[in-house]
Design a protein around this motif. Sequence first.
Motif, PDB file in Angstrom:
ATOM      1  N   GLN A  84       0.817  -1.200   0.000  1.00 46.32           N
ATOM      2  CA  GLN A  84       0.000   0.000   0.000  1.00 46.32           C
ATOM      3  C   GLN A  84       0.860   1.262   0.000  1.00 46.32           C
ATOM      4  OE1 GLN A  84      -3.609   0.661   0.117  1.00 46.32           O
ATOM      5  NE2 GLN A  84      -2.664   2.641  -0.332  1.00 46.32           N
ATOM      6  N   ALA A  85       0.764   2.056  -1.065  1.00 43.37           N
ATOM      7  CA  ALA A  85       1.468   3.341  -1.090  1.00 43.37           C
ATOM      8  C   ALA A  85       0.918   4.242   0.009  1.00 43.37           C
ATOM      9  CB  ALA A  85       1.289   4.001  -2.455  1.00 43.37           C
ATOM     10  N   LEU A  86       1.751   5.084   0.549  1.00 46.71           N
ATOM     11  CA  LEU A  86       1.362   5.918   1.689  1.00 46.71           C
ATOM     12  C   LEU A  86       0.383   7.012   1.272  1.00 46.71           C
ATOM     13  CD1 LEU A  86       4.918   6.434   3.254  1.00 46.71           C
ATOM     14  CD2 LEU A  86       3.275   4.586   3.687  1.00 46.71           C
ATOM     15  N   PRO A  87      -0.867   6.966   1.774  1.00 43.98           N
ATOM     16  CA  PRO A  87      -1.828   8.015   1.434  1.00 43.98           C
ATOM     17  C   PRO A  87      -1.658   9.240   2.329  1.00 43.98           C
ATOM     18  CG  PRO A  87      -2.888   5.901   1.991  1.00 43.98           C
ATOM     19  CD  PRO A  87      -1.495   5.881   2.510  1.00 43.98           C
ATOM     20  N   LYS A  88      -2.386  10.275   1.998  1.00 43.51           N
ATOM     21  CA  LYS A  88      -2.372  11.497   2.800  1.00 43.51           C
ATOM     22  C   LYS A  88      -3.248  11.339   4.037  1.00 43.51           C
ATOM     23  CE  LYS A  88      -3.947  13.869  -0.633  1.00 43.51           C
ATOM     24  NZ  LYS A  88      -4.479  14.989  -1.451  1.00 43.51           N
ATOM     25  N   GLY A  89      -2.904  12.094   5.087  1.00 45.09           N
ATOM     26  CA  GLY A  89      -3.736  12.168   6.281  1.00 45.09           C
ATOM     27  C   GLY A  89      -4.017  10.810   6.899  1.00 45.09           C
ATOM     28  N   ASP A  90      -5.287  10.615   7.295  1.00 42.27           N
ATOM     29  CA  ASP A  90      -5.664   9.371   7.961  1.00 42.27           C
ATOM     30  C   ASP A  90      -6.203   8.323   6.990  1.00 42.27           C
ATOM     31  OD1 ASP A  90      -8.059  10.499   7.273  1.00 42.27           O
ATOM     32  OD2 ASP A  90      -8.889  10.540   9.312  1.00 42.27           O
ATOM     33  N   ARG A  91      -6.012   8.561   5.696  1.00 39.85           N
ATOM     34  CA  ARG A  91      -6.501   7.582   4.717  1.00 39.85           C
ATOM     35  C   ARG A  91      -5.713   6.269   4.778  1.00 39.85           C
ATOM     36  NH1 ARG A  91     -10.302   8.975   1.222  1.00 39.85           N
ATOM     37  NH2 ARG A  91     -10.891  11.166   1.030  1.00 39.85           N
ATOM     38  N   GLY A  92      -4.504   6.327   5.319  1.00 34.71           N
ATOM     39  CA  GLY A  92      -3.742   5.104   5.491  1.00 34.71           C
ATOM     40  C   GLY A  92      -4.408   4.175   6.479  1.00 34.71           C
ATOM     41  N   GLU A  93      -4.847   4.740   7.615  1.00 37.26           N
ATOM     42  CA  GLU A  93      -5.553   3.921   8.606  1.00 37.26           C
ATOM     43  C   GLU A  93      -6.873   3.391   8.050  1.00 37.26           C
ATOM     44  OE1 GLU A  93      -4.342   7.228  11.402  1.00 37.26           O
ATOM     45  OE2 GLU A  93      -3.320   6.607   9.567  1.00 37.26           O
ATOM     46  N   LEU A  94      -7.542   4.199   7.198  1.00 41.85           N
ATOM     47  CA  LEU A  94      -8.786   3.739   6.565  1.00 41.85           C
ATOM     48  C   LEU A  94      -8.512   2.526   5.678  1.00 41.85           C
ATOM     49  CD1 LEU A  94     -11.784   4.051   5.768  1.00 41.85           C
ATOM     50  CD2 LEU A  94     -11.038   5.663   3.992  1.00 41.85           C
ATOM     51  N   ALA A  95      -7.445   2.598   4.896  1.00 40.30           N
ATOM     52  CA  ALA A  95      -7.091   1.481   4.019  1.00 40.30           C
ATOM     53  C   ALA A  95      -6.788   0.235   4.829  1.00 40.30           C
ATOM     54  CB  ALA A  95      -5.891   1.862   3.143  1.00 40.30           C
ATOM     55  N   VAL A 198      -0.701  -1.325  -4.687  1.00 38.40           N
ATOM     56  CA  VAL A 198      -1.648  -0.213  -4.838  1.00 38.40           C
ATOM     57  C   VAL A 198      -0.841   1.083  -4.803  1.00 38.40           C
ATOM     58  CG1 VAL A 198      -3.639   0.983  -3.861  1.00 38.40           C
ATOM     59  CG2 VAL A 198      -3.492  -1.515  -3.717  1.00 38.40           C
ATOM     60  N   GLY A 199      -0.881   1.834  -5.872  1.00 37.57           N
ATOM     61  CA  GLY A 199      -0.088   3.058  -5.972  1.00 37.57           C
ATOM     62  C   GLY A 199      -0.698   4.235  -5.235  1.00 37.57           C
ATOM     63  N   PRO A 200       0.002   5.365  -5.221  1.00 34.38           N
ATOM     64  CA  PRO A 200      -0.490   6.578  -4.564  1.00 34.38           C
ATOM     65  C   PRO A 200      -1.521   7.292  -5.430  1.00 34.38           C
ATOM     66  CG  PRO A 200       1.607   7.019  -5.587  1.00 34.38           C
ATOM     67  CD  PRO A 200       1.340   5.547  -5.800  1.00 34.38           C
ATOM     68  N   GLU A 201      -2.064   8.397  -4.912  1.00 36.00           N
ATOM     69  CA  GLU A 201      -3.074   9.156  -5.657  1.00 36.00           C
ATOM     70  C   GLU A 201      -2.542   9.626  -7.015  1.00 36.00           C
ATOM     71  OE1 GLU A 201      -6.046   9.183  -4.862  1.00 36.00           O
ATOM     72  OE2 GLU A 201      -6.187   8.942  -2.697  1.00 36.00           O
ATOM     73  N   GLY A 202      -1.253   9.906  -7.090  1.00 25.58           N
ATOM     74  CA  GLY A 202      -0.659  10.348  -8.353  1.00 25.58           C
ATOM     75  C   GLY A 202      -0.334   9.212  -9.302  1.00 25.58           C
ATOM     76  N   GLY A 203      -0.563   7.983  -8.868  1.00 22.05           N
ATOM     77  CA  GLY A 203      -0.312   6.837  -9.716  1.00 22.05           C
ATOM     78  C   GLY A 203       1.105   6.299  -9.604  1.00 22.05           C
ATOM     79  N   VAL A 204       1.287   5.093 -10.096  1.00 23.95           N
ATOM     80  CA  VAL A 204       2.616   4.474 -10.133  1.00 23.95           C
ATOM     81  C   VAL A 204       3.396   5.102 -11.281  1.00 23.95           C
ATOM     82  CG1 VAL A 204       3.872   2.302 -10.372  1.00 23.95           C
ATOM     83  CG2 VAL A 204       1.634   2.329  -9.239  1.00 23.95           C
ATOM     84  N   SER A 205       4.614   5.521 -11.031  1.00 26.43           N
ATOM     85  CA  SER A 205       5.415   6.173 -12.076  1.00 26.43           C
ATOM     86  C   SER A 205       5.842   5.158 -13.134  1.00 26.43           C
ATOM     87  CB  SER A 205       6.651   6.820 -11.461  1.00 26.43           C
ATOM     88  OG  SER A 205       7.590   5.829 -11.081  1.00 26.43           O
ATOM     89  N   PRO A 206       6.144   5.609 -14.354  1.00 27.41           N
ATOM     90  CA  PRO A 206       6.615   4.686 -15.398  1.00 27.41           C
ATOM     91  C   PRO A 206       7.860   3.917 -14.976  1.00 27.41           C
ATOM     92  CG  PRO A 206       6.013   6.797 -16.351  1.00 27.41           C
ATOM     93  CD  PRO A 206       5.977   6.975 -14.862  1.00 27.41           C
ATOM     94  N   THR A 229      -6.556   5.539  -3.603  1.00 25.30           N
ATOM     95  CA  THR A 229      -5.589   4.578  -3.100  1.00 25.30           C
ATOM     96  C   THR A 229      -6.057   3.944  -1.796  1.00 25.30           C
ATOM     97  OG1 THR A 229      -3.266   4.245  -2.498  1.00 25.30           O
ATOM     98  CG2 THR A 229      -4.260   6.350  -1.852  1.00 25.30           C
ATOM     99  N   SER A 230      -6.873   4.651  -1.020  1.00 24.77           N
ATOM    100  CA  SER A 230      -7.337   4.125   0.267  1.00 24.77           C
ATOM    101  C   SER A 230      -8.471   3.115   0.139  1.00 24.77           C
ATOM    102  CB  SER A 230      -7.786   5.283   1.169  1.00 24.77           C
ATOM    103  OG  SER A 230      -8.719   6.105   0.500  1.00 24.77           O
ATOM    104  N   THR A 231      -9.063   3.002  -1.055  1.00 26.51           N
ATOM    105  CA  THR A 231     -10.163   2.049  -1.238  1.00 26.51           C
ATOM    106  C   THR A 231      -9.858   0.985  -2.288  1.00 26.51           C
ATOM    107  OG1 THR A 231     -11.221   3.569  -2.809  1.00 26.51           O
ATOM    108  CG2 THR A 231     -11.964   3.660  -0.524  1.00 26.51           C
ATOM    109  N   GLY A 233      -7.290  -1.047  -2.665  1.00 30.34           N
ATOM    110  CA  GLY A 233      -6.806  -2.301  -2.106  1.00 30.34           C
ATOM    111  C   GLY A 233      -7.924  -3.153  -1.544  1.00 30.34           C
ATOM    112  N   THR A 234      -8.873  -2.518  -0.873  1.00 32.71           N
ATOM    113  CA  THR A 234      -9.998  -3.252  -0.289  1.00 32.71           C
ATOM    114  C   THR A 234     -10.854  -3.886  -1.374  1.00 32.71           C
ATOM    115  OG1 THR A 234     -10.039  -1.757   1.605  1.00 32.71           O
ATOM    116  CG2 THR A 234     -12.031  -3.037   1.185  1.00 32.71           C
ATOM    117  N   ALA A 235     -11.134  -3.132  -2.437  1.00 31.11           N
ATOM    118  CA  ALA A 235     -11.922  -3.669  -3.546  1.00 31.11           C
ATOM    119  C   ALA A 235     -11.197  -4.840  -4.203  1.00 31.11           C
ATOM    120  CB  ALA A 235     -12.202  -2.575  -4.569  1.00 31.11           C
ATOM    121  N   ALA A 236      -9.893  -4.701  -4.386  1.00 26.55           N
ATOM    122  CA  ALA A 236      -9.111  -5.763  -5.024  1.00 26.55           C
ATOM    123  C   ALA A 236      -9.042  -7.012  -4.149  1.00 26.55           C
ATOM    124  CB  ALA A 236      -7.707  -5.257  -5.332  1.00 26.55           C
ATOM    125  N   VAL A 237      -8.862  -6.825  -2.853  1.00 29.24           N
ATOM    126  CA  VAL A 237      -8.814  -7.973  -1.944  1.00 29.24           C
ATOM    127  C   VAL A 237     -10.145  -8.730  -1.957  1.00 29.24           C
ATOM    128  CG1 VAL A 237      -8.709  -8.655   0.502  1.00 29.24           C
ATOM    129  CG2 VAL A 237      -7.021  -7.060  -0.428  1.00 29.24           C
TER     130      VAL A 237
END
Length: 248
Positions: A84-95, A198-206, A229-231, A233-237
């Motif tokens: 899981q790429a590091l999201p902003k704020g508390d979205r990491g804990e949500l993920a 799961v990449g960050p909000e800006g996406g996985v770089s080339p 990015t915070s949701t 991973g959950t959908a994929a799992v």
Amino acid sequence: MTAPVFVVEGAVPGDRTCVLEGPEGRHAVSVKRLRAGEAVVLTDGLGSWCEGVVAGSEGKDRLVVEAGPVRFEDEARPRITVVQALPKGDRGELAVETMTETGVDAIVPWAASRCITQWRGERGLKALGKWRATAREAGKQSRRVRFPEVGEAASTKEVAALLARADFAAVLHEDRDHESAALASVELPADGEIVLVVGPEGGVSPEELAVFGEAGARACRLGRSVLRTSTAGTAAVALLLGRTGRWG
């Protein structure tokens, strides 16, 4: 309703009277207000667990439990790990919370190049502690007896090594100009380990996508819509649990 789950430190007590104390005991007595005769589950979060019946309480933070025989839950297969790429704020804990409730087996924090949030020094240690505490609490809430492992923050090189060892590895990638397969239709292993990035909000770089591709990871998409990015991973799992039969 299923019995509430409480975590014990050390070995799970079996076939004896035991006392649940500390924060867990306080939560059971003062928050859950459990009474004599009610059922509980005690676990170490590593697969060992037992059913128990409340015998009574002592003060505001000690619950007396008559514990039954110890059982063990084997790790489910295939094992599912989400990087899981590091999201902003508390979205990491949500993920972490929602992936734990869904059934993920391991979570690896990843400092992707396009992450706004970076874990350094004391801030990084504090953030990792929050992720691990969230996994523990979400594991209890969802009545799990085997909580997901939350690893140390990984570099792109370390993630690539993890992907290279997997039986199936994929990177969620929504770029329509990049050839990607539908995660809903790719062939999955019946055993071993699945690792999903799961990449960050800006996406996985080339550059990162190229490194992961060299490690054997496929670029995959979930559907037409782009998830945060915070949701994602959950959908994929959830999709993987259904397709592998673990939700059968």
